[in-house]
Design a protein around this motif. Structure first.
Motif, short mmCIF file in Angstrom:
data_model
loop_
_atom_site.label_atom_id
_atom_site.label_comp_id
_atom_site.label_asym_id
_atom_site.label_seq_id
_atom_site.Cartn_x
_atom_site.Cartn_y
_atom_site.Cartn_z
N ASP A 190 8.08 -10.55 4.78
CA ASP A 190 7.23 -9.37 4.74
C ASP A 190 7.94 -8.24 5.48
N VAL A 191 7.85 -7.04 4.92
CA VAL A 191 8.53 -5.89 5.51
C VAL A 191 7.52 -4.76 5.64
N GLN A 192 7.37 -4.23 6.85
CA GLN A 192 6.45 -3.12 7.07
C GLN A 192 7.24 -1.83 7.26
N LYS A 211 -3.66 6.32 -4.26
CA LYS A 211 -4.48 5.41 -5.07
C LYS A 211 -3.66 4.67 -6.12
N ASP A 212 -2.54 5.23 -6.55
CA ASP A 212 -1.80 4.59 -7.64
C ASP A 212 -0.40 4.15 -7.26
N ILE A 213 -0.02 4.26 -5.99
CA ILE A 213 1.32 3.85 -5.58
C ILE A 213 1.44 2.33 -5.59
N GLU A 214 2.59 1.82 -6.02
CA GLU A 214 2.86 0.39 -6.09
C GLU A 214 4.28 0.12 -5.60
N GLU A 252 4.16 -7.79 -3.66
CA GLU A 252 2.81 -7.23 -3.50
C GLU A 252 2.77 -6.41 -2.22
N SER A 253 1.69 -5.66 -2.03
CA SER A 253 1.67 -4.79 -0.86
C SER A 253 0.26 -4.40 -0.48
N SER A 254 0.14 -3.90 0.75
CA SER A 254 -1.06 -3.21 1.23
C SER A 254 -0.58 -2.01 2.02
N HIS A 255 -1.38 -0.96 2.07
CA HIS A 255 -0.87 0.23 2.75
C HIS A 255 -1.99 1.03 3.42
N ALA A 256 -1.58 1.84 4.35
CA ALA A 256 -2.45 2.85 4.96
C ALA A 256 -1.75 4.19 4.81
N LEU A 257 -1.44 4.54 3.56
CA LEU A 257 -0.77 5.80 3.26
C LEU A 257 -1.80 6.88 2.97
N LYS A 258 -1.46 8.09 3.32
CA LYS A 258 -2.32 9.24 3.01
C LYS A 258 -1.45 10.41 2.57
N LEU A 284 5.04 -4.52 2.59
CA LEU A 284 5.47 -5.20 1.37
C LEU A 284 5.53 -6.70 1.65
N SER A 285 4.94 -7.51 0.78
CA SER A 285 4.80 -8.94 1.03
C SER A 285 5.80 -9.75 0.21
N ARG A 286 6.40 -10.74 0.89
CA ARG A 286 7.31 -11.69 0.26
C ARG A 286 8.42 -10.98 -0.51
N VAL A 287 9.14 -10.12 0.20
CA VAL A 287 10.21 -9.34 -0.42
C VAL A 287 11.45 -10.23 -0.58
N PRO A 288 12.03 -10.32 -1.77
CA PRO A 288 13.25 -11.11 -1.96
C PRO A 288 14.41 -10.58 -1.11
N GLU A 289 15.35 -11.46 -0.83
CA GLU A 289 16.46 -11.12 0.07
C GLU A 289 17.24 -9.91 -0.40
N ALA A 290 17.57 -9.84 -1.69
CA ALA A 290 18.37 -8.72 -2.20
C ALA A 290 17.68 -7.39 -1.96
#
Length: 318
Positions: A190-192, A211-214, A252-258, A284-290
């Motif tokens: 996981d990377v914050q 609302k639509d960022i991924e 996958e991800s979660s955020h507190a962006l504004k 960002l959750s479970r980010v691959p090594e690359a």
């Protein structure tokens, strides 16, 4: 993974100036600093004095265009270009509008990549020249720098601190390491991220909002930016863009962006421009090594539109 190097031609430099004529810093001075640097670099490097670089016979060998207006190729396998990424990022001071008085210090950082590192002496001279003249251009409803400052010192910024490589009166820049070796990535970590200047990612001309960022547009923009920087300002990397994009789909991800609005005045277009974007934290959750490698590189090189004058700047929170 094995095709992605862990050591990159990359360095962050801290410029320290002493204000000799008071200046007003706008909300974010990166645009004004970039404009002043570009004008000074052109005055220093241009040999033909033509008003339009596109018709210059020396364009392909000119230090100014190599650094500040990198020519776009007529054809490219990845996409068509109006312009390509330039090999520098200006990280202006944060903290909003304020006045710097005579005698106070002005500090900001410049990140250089690839071939630009070999032109460090020219870049230092041009930056010194930029602040010896009036910095910024007046425009309606826009507080610009309009001051002067003298260069006192330049430091190489590293993970362990800052190393002095130039100070006023020196005849040359001290030898130093011009590469960064990245941390070894972890398996599916996981990377914050914390965005400290507006992130401007767009799709078909529309800027993503909170609302639509991924994760996918962020990660693909990072991979594309870094790949193009390496191709046009160093050695073309052997990247499988399709495979990296497929890998990014699993994040996958979660955020507190504004959303944060920001206005700049374009001296080239003679008008005010609104360049808002997203700030705040993004996990960002479970980010691959690359992709962890590209995220770490992005903490130096920024991501999204207007990265060259400091937007899309983030820190990785460990």
């Amino acid at each position: 993974m094995n095709e992605i190097p862990m050591t990159w031609p990359l360095a962050r430099y801290k410029f320290v100036f002493r204000v000799v004529e008071s200046m007003d810093l706008p909300d974010y001075a990166g645009s004004a600093f970039r404009g002043a640097f570009g004008r000074a670099l052109r005055k220093t490097a241009c040999m033909t004095r033509l008003t339009d670089c596109s018709s210059c016979p020396l364009r392909s060998t000119c230090a100014y265009t190599a650094i500040f207006e990198t020519p776009a190729p007529t054809e490219h396998s990845l996409q068509s270009f109006h312009n390509v990424p330039n090999p520098y990022v200006i990280e202006a001071p944060l903290g909003g509008q304020r006045k710097l008085h005579t005698g106070e210090q002005l500090e900001f950082s410049v990140v250089l990549f690839g071939d630009a590192l070999q032109r460090l002496a020219l870049i230092v001279y041009a930056m010194q020249r930029a602040f010896n003249e009036k910095t910024g251009s007046k425009g309606p409803d826009y507080r610009v720098c309009q001051g002067k400052a003298q260069l006192e010192a330049v430091f190489l910024e590293t993970e362990s601190g800052s190393d002095l490589i130039y100070e006023k009166g020196d005849s040359s820049i001290k030898p130093h390491n011009q590469s960064v070796t990245l941390l070894m990535p972890k398996q599916r970590a996981d990377v914050q991220l914390r965005f400290v200047t507006p992130l401007r990612l767009q799709n078909n001309g529309k800027i993503y909002g909170a609302k639509d960022i991924e994760p996918l547009p962020l990660l693909t923009a990072l991979v594309r930016r870094i790949g193009l920087l390496a191709e046009f300002h160093g050695e073309k990397p052997n990247l499988d863009y399709h495979a990296l994009r497929e890998t990014a789909l699993s994040v996958e991800s979660s955020h507190a962006l504004k959303w944060q609005n920001w206005k700049r005045y374009s001296s080239r277009q003679q008008k005010s421009m609104y360049l808002g974007g997203l700030v705040g934290t993004w996990t960002l959750s479970r980010v691959p090594e690359a992709l962890q490698i590209f995220l770490e590189l992005g903490s130096y090189l920024h991501v999204g539109k207007n990265a060259s004058f400091g937007l899309g700047r983030y820190e990785i929170l460990h």
